[in-house]
Design a protein around this motif. Structure first.
Motif, PDB file in Angstrom:
ATOM      1  N   LYS A 447       0.996  -1.551   0.159  1.00  0.00           N
ATOM      2  CA  LYS A 447       0.170  -0.029   0.236  1.00  0.00           C
ATOM      3  C   LYS A 447       0.488   1.162   0.003  1.00  0.00           C
ATOM      4  O   LYS A 447       0.613   2.482  -0.841  1.00  0.00           O
ATOM      5  CB  LYS A 447      -1.023  -0.117   1.670  1.00  0.00           C
ATOM      6  N   ALA A 448       1.990   1.072   0.919  1.00  0.00           N
ATOM      7  CA  ALA A 448       3.015   2.495   1.145  1.00  0.00           C
ATOM      8  C   ALA A 448       3.198   2.944  -0.976  1.00  0.00           C
ATOM      9  O   ALA A 448       3.994   3.727  -0.937  1.00  0.00           O
ATOM     10  CB  ALA A 448       4.196   1.680   2.004  1.00  0.00           C
ATOM     11  N   LEU A 449       3.734   1.927  -1.213  1.00  0.00           N
ATOM     12  CA  LEU A 449       4.552   1.821  -2.504  1.00  0.00           C
ATOM     13  C   LEU A 449       3.794   2.192  -3.508  1.00  0.00           C
ATOM     14  O   LEU A 449       3.294   3.249  -4.918  1.00  0.00           O
ATOM     15  CB  LEU A 449       4.908   0.374  -3.112  1.00  0.00           C
ATOM     16  N   ALA A 450       2.572   1.756  -3.728  1.00  0.00           N
ATOM     17  CA  ALA A 450       1.350   1.969  -4.065  1.00  0.00           C
ATOM     18  C   ALA A 450       0.604   4.119  -4.237  1.00  0.00           C
ATOM     19  O   ALA A 450       0.284   4.015  -4.611  1.00  0.00           O
ATOM     20  CB  ALA A 450       0.113   1.768  -4.279  1.00  0.00           C
ATOM     21  N   GLU A 451       0.875   4.288  -2.902  1.00  0.00           N
ATOM     22  CA  GLU A 451       0.373   5.450  -2.478  1.00  0.00           C
ATOM     23  C   GLU A 451       1.458   6.518  -2.900  1.00  0.00           C
ATOM     24  O   GLU A 451       1.576   7.809  -3.583  1.00  0.00           O
ATOM     25  CB  GLU A 451       0.243   5.836  -0.732  1.00  0.00           C
ATOM     26  N   ARG A 452       2.612   6.168  -2.881  1.00  0.00           N
ATOM     27  CA  ARG A 452       4.009   6.696  -3.320  1.00  0.00           C
ATOM     28  C   ARG A 452       4.084   7.096  -5.220  1.00  0.00           C
ATOM     29  O   ARG A 452       4.207   7.786  -5.414  1.00  0.00           O
ATOM     30  CB  ARG A 452       5.348   6.170  -3.394  1.00  0.00           C
ATOM     31  N   ALA A 453       3.496   6.136  -5.565  1.00  0.00           N
ATOM     32  CA  ALA A 453       3.674   5.820  -7.378  1.00  0.00           C
ATOM     33  C   ALA A 453       2.142   6.388  -7.779  1.00  0.00           C
ATOM     34  O   ALA A 453       2.104   7.619  -8.688  1.00  0.00           O
ATOM     35  CB  ALA A 453       3.497   4.514  -7.976  1.00  0.00           C
ATOM     36  N   GLY A 454       1.195   5.976  -7.172  1.00  0.00           N
ATOM     37  CA  GLY A 454       0.027   7.126  -7.770  1.00  0.00           C
ATOM     38  C   GLY A 454      -0.888   6.588  -8.561  1.00  0.00           C
ATOM     39  O   GLY A 454      -0.234   5.405  -8.959  1.00  0.00           O
ATOM     40  N   PRO A 455      -1.971   6.440  -9.077  1.00  0.00           N
ATOM     41  CA  PRO A 455      -2.722   5.838 -10.068  1.00  0.00           C
ATOM     42  C   PRO A 455      -2.351   6.357 -11.188  1.00  0.00           C
ATOM     43  O   PRO A 455      -2.847   6.836 -11.961  1.00  0.00           O
ATOM     44  CB  PRO A 455      -4.500   6.006  -9.603  1.00  0.00           C
ATOM     45  N   ALA A 456      -1.249   5.977 -11.214  1.00  0.00           N
ATOM     46  CA  ALA A 456       0.132   6.025 -12.730  1.00  0.00           C
ATOM     47  C   ALA A 456       0.751   4.580 -12.970  1.00  0.00           C
ATOM     48  O   ALA A 456       1.816   4.519 -12.455  1.00  0.00           O
ATOM     49  CB  ALA A 456       1.346   7.329 -12.611  1.00  0.00           C
TER      50      ALA A 456
END
Length: 506
Positions: A447-456
């Protein structure tokens, strides 16, 4: 089990007040099958770690058949490594429970009597170690799920930094992990001069016997080099392949099954008619006559294990992630969409070139049977349930096939879409912006990795591919990057339903 289920012991269906137990077996309706042996004469020979629904619908049924055939010293003592719920539900029932086999033709009910007792490891770890160390225990079987082995799925090695492994090394007399309990008991048997038990993994691990043997030996070596050498030389870890679809039991299931019994069963299990168990025949401490109960005993399980992981489990996972994102609650509901059914079929077809099966194996017939099983409307197997613990499942279910296809110079876009579905799922937010209850040992990290990357997709896919414990060297392969990023881009642009509908196998 909910409080409502516990209260049902007092109220009962239709005003009844009986609870399933040894004393109430003779009150069951005539059409309900029940143990065909005197349970008071059964003694335990197996301790099973992880006594969940799958074990009770699979291995425990085989043992029930063998007990009926006279193998009276092969009863099961179950052990829960976490929750007391199963023990609390089944102890008042003398370990009895109902197996409800559902198909389009109806439901067959059978009471299983092979489970004699259940220990809860967190309450009395010493008691469980004593059970395992008892000379009467000749087989210790496991269904603790992939995450229960405290290993790195990509390498198959012990994760020495796992919190439970750290605890068990510091507290060998009060372990928490299945690995800790196995080694604690084997150490005690070695000191006592007692022959070791056979360790029988029934989980979906690649080469599960070899993998568990390596993990146990690596853990033992951290305690004692001599203990590790003894385990390596003396303990058998046969590999297995298990197959049966077992959905989570619901409150509605309890109500319907209790009504059919005319008495309360607090924790029945629901399953399909199909069942398969293939076992490497290596049991120096002895075993029951498994073949007499339909188990296929072989010298090498590997081809069958790969067949199941890469055809059944891979397509199941793909349907789970993409089906959940598309709004389907169950696998059967997902299969009503012809495009999802075609996608599942393609996952299987793409895996076929990576398999080396005995000549007589009909992979086309096996694949067709899987599609029929997935479509069983009587089984409410939730996509959310199958989606659990994806970080532990992806390497053997999807990534191994992708590695082999790349080695053969074949495209990987089918499996890339399934992996992209997992990536979209573990962001923790669905296509409508609602939170997803992601159950995974790495959920917080993902989740932390996803939040840093964003929906891109161009940032999210590379970020997750760098999780080495999941993807290993495959995560750095530019062909993997390209295929997964393209699939994830399509998922974000079109949504899961349209992405699957427009999927092409170029």
């Amino acid at each position: 089990m909910s409080s409502d289920a516990a209260k049902s012991e007092l109220s009962g269906p239709n005003g009844g007040s009986f609870r399933l137990s040894n004393a109430s077996l003779d009150r069951l309706p005539g059409q309900i099958r029940r143990p065909r042996y005197d349970r008071s004469l059964i003694s335990p020979g197996i301790v099973h770690l992880g006594i969940g629904a799958f074990h009770r619908a699979h291995q425990a049924v085989v043992i029930d058949d063998l007990l009926a055939g006279g193998a009276m010293d092969w009863g099961i003592v179950g052990a829960s490594l976490r929750s007391p719920e199963t023990r609390d539900a089944l102890a008042p029932q003398d370990g009895l429970y109902t197996l409800a086999v559902r198909s389009g033709a109806g439901t067959d009910h059978r009471v299983i009597g092979s489970v004699l007792a259940i220990d809860v490891a967190t309450e009395k770890p010493g008691q469980l170690i004593a059970r395992l160390a008892d000379p009467a225990t000749r087989i210790v079987s496991l269904t603790v799920t992939e995450k229960g082995y405290c290993h790195t799925p990509q390498t198959g090695d012990l994760d020495e930094r796992h919190p439970e492994i750290i605890h068990d090394l510091q507290n060998p007399g009060t372990p928490r992990s299945a690995i800790g309990f196995l080694v604690a008991a084997l150490a005690r048997r070695r000191i006592a001069g007692t022959a070791p038990f056979t360790v029988l993994s029934c989980d979906n691990l690649s080469a599960n016997g070899h993998t568990v043997g390596r993990i146990v030996t690596q853990f033992a070596a951290l305690r004692s080099r001599n203990l590790a050498k003894w385990i390596e030389a003396e303990v058998a870890f046969p590999s297995t392949m298990v197959d049966r679809i077992v959905p989570e039991t619901t409150e509605a299931d309890r109500t319907v099954i209790s009504s059919a019994l005319g008495m309360i069963d607090a924790w029945p299990v629901v399953t399909e008619p199909f069942t398969q168990w293939i076992v490497e025949d290596r049991f120096p401490a002895g075993r029951p006559d498994f073949a007499a109960a339909g188990v296929q005993m072989v010298s090498d399980v590997t081809p069958f294990e790969h067949m199941k992981l890469r055809l059944l489990n891979a397509s199941h996972s793909g349907l789970a992630y993409l089906g959940y994102l598309a709004g389907f609650e169950t696998i059967a509901a997902t299969m009503t969409d012809e495009h999802f059914a075609a996608f599942a079929r393609q996952v299987m077809q793409d895996a076929v070139p990576t398999l080396a099966m005995p000549e007589e194996t009909d992979l086309a017939a096996y694949s067709s049977s899987l599609l029929q099983r997935f479509s069983n409307p009587a089984l409410h197997h939730r996509t959310w349930q199958i989606a659990m613990d994806g970080s532990q499942k992806l390497p053997q279910r999807l990534l191994a096939t992708m590695q082999d296809r790349l080695r053969l110079g074949l495209p990987i876009n089918t499996h890339a879409l399934a992996v992209a579905g997992w990536m979209r799922y573990v962001t923790g937010t669905d296509e409508q912006g609602r939170a997803i209850d992601v159950r995974d040992p790495l959920a917080a990290k993902l989740k932390a990795l996803a939040e840093r990357a964003g929906p891109a997709p161009e940032r999210l896919a590379p970020a997750l591919l760098e999780v080495d414990s999941i993807f290993g060297a495959l995560g750095a392969d530019p062909r993997m990057h390209s295929a997964v990023t393209e699939a994830l881009t399509k998922l974000y642009a079109l949504g899961a339903r349209r992405a699957v509908q427009t999927f092409q196998t170029a």
